[in-house]
Write a protein that holds these residues in place. Sequence first.
Motif, PDB file in Angstrom:
ATOM      1  N   UNK A  31       0.805  -1.214   0.000  1.00 36.09           N
ATOM      2  CA  UNK A  31       0.000   0.000   0.000  1.00 36.09           C
ATOM      3  C   UNK A  31       0.835   1.260   0.000  1.00 36.09           C
ATOM      4  N   UNK A  32       0.340   2.293  -0.677  1.00 34.58           N
ATOM      5  CA  UNK A  32       0.969   3.613  -0.600  1.00 34.58           C
ATOM      6  C   UNK A  32       0.571   4.317   0.693  1.00 34.58           C
ATOM      7  N   UNK A  33      -0.630   4.003   1.170  1.00 32.11           N
ATOM      8  CA  UNK A  33      -1.164   4.622   2.380  1.00 32.11           C
ATOM      9  C   UNK A  33      -2.033   3.582   3.083  1.00 32.11           C
ATOM     10  N   UNK A  34      -1.987   3.581   4.405  1.00 25.24           N
ATOM     11  CA  UNK A  34      -2.817   2.681   5.198  1.00 25.24           C
ATOM     12  C   UNK A  34      -3.769   3.507   6.036  1.00 25.24           C
ATOM     13  N   UNK A  35      -5.036   3.122   6.034  1.00 26.38           N
ATOM     14  CA  UNK A  35      -6.042   3.859   6.800  1.00 26.38           C
ATOM     15  C   UNK A  35      -6.723   2.918   7.789  1.00 26.38           C
ATOM     16  N   UNK A  39       2.194   7.063   5.007  1.00 21.11           N
ATOM     17  CA  UNK A  39       1.789   7.076   6.404  1.00 21.11           C
ATOM     18  C   UNK A  39       0.571   6.230   6.719  1.00 21.11           C
ATOM     19  N   UNK A  40       0.317   6.123   8.016  1.00 22.84           N
ATOM     20  CA  UNK A  40      -0.842   5.427   8.568  1.00 22.84           C
ATOM     21  C   UNK A  40      -1.747   6.487   9.181  1.00 22.84           C
ATOM     22  N   UNK A  41      -3.018   6.458   8.830  1.00 21.22           N
ATOM     23  CA  UNK A  41      -3.949   7.516   9.233  1.00 21.22           C
ATOM     24  C   UNK A  41      -5.206   6.880   9.801  1.00 21.22           C
ATOM     25  N   UNK A  42      -5.771   7.489  10.845  1.00 18.99           N
ATOM     26  CA  UNK A  42      -6.874   6.864  11.562  1.00 18.99           C
ATOM     27  C   UNK A  42      -8.038   7.813  11.783  1.00 18.99           C
ATOM     28  N   UNK A  43      -9.201   7.202  11.952  1.00 16.89           N
ATOM     29  CA  UNK A  43     -10.369   7.883  12.509  1.00 16.89           C
ATOM     30  C   UNK A  43     -10.874   7.022  13.664  1.00 16.89           C
TER      31      UNK A  43
END
Length: 300
Positions: A84-88, A121-125
């Motif tokens: 993945x380029x980005x993980x959410x 990066x890793x991004x969260x809600x």
Amino acid sequence: MITRRGFMQVLGGGFASAMALGGYAFAVEPLARLKVTRYELTPPGWTPGLKLRVVALADLHACEPWMSANRIASICARANDLGGDITVLLGDYTSGMNLVTRYVHSSEWSKALATLRAPLGVHAIMGNHDWWEDRTAQQNGGGGTFGHRALAEVGIPVHANRAIRLEKDGFGFWLAGLEDQLALLPGKKWNRGSMQGLDDLDGTLTQVSDEAPVILLAHEPDIFAKVPQRVSLTLCGHTHGGQVRLIGRSPVVPSRFGDRYAYGHIVEDDRNLIVSGGLGCSIAPIRFGVPPEIVVIDLG
């Protein structure tokens, strides 16, 4: 005419089948299965030339024996291998049921999630259970939860009604995250319609300052009914695909829209929504027809 012996054989076979299915739904699918579900799409308005792979994890519901810190770490290792380029992270990290042998503390599940890696990066809600399980946050009527703090302490940003601009190979896109839509409980005698959300869709999208495509993270998919076409893709969790899914439908879905936004890739008016089936369980440790999944979306 069926004989008594024949009737007992049918009855016994039906009971054995029910026991086998129950055992599978209780002990096999929630604990032993993990699939990778892939989607490929180019939403309307997507920037030509922008190739983006998104890896999404939803609804861990950390608890033992169903979702231990070690199991979360192994899921993260699998996610890291997907390129993945980005993980959410789409919310609901805390346990959502009482049928557990031990509750996994936020310091444990956040440490496991800290092993996730992605170039952008890793991004969260946050999800509803992250709010519901925090009595102090409920009493304060907001202000963040122990989940917010635990993720921040391991370096994972939580987007609470915030949009940020990112770039891949010189092409920009926006990642917008909403705070939870069912965050605050009104009291002991409540129903879904009386919960108070802390989401601000309009305020979040006003932070988008150019024409680059927007990916929206929202725990509950009900928000999709009012997401504008300006948003290229909405990613949600929460429903667990109904946790039981038969012939492409879920008999019980925690949504005022029923099965409409229960699971998978939904397109309405050229707007795209992907709802993850999630990884853990809530209410009851049962999954049937919707095994735990990591979602991979290839855009462009």
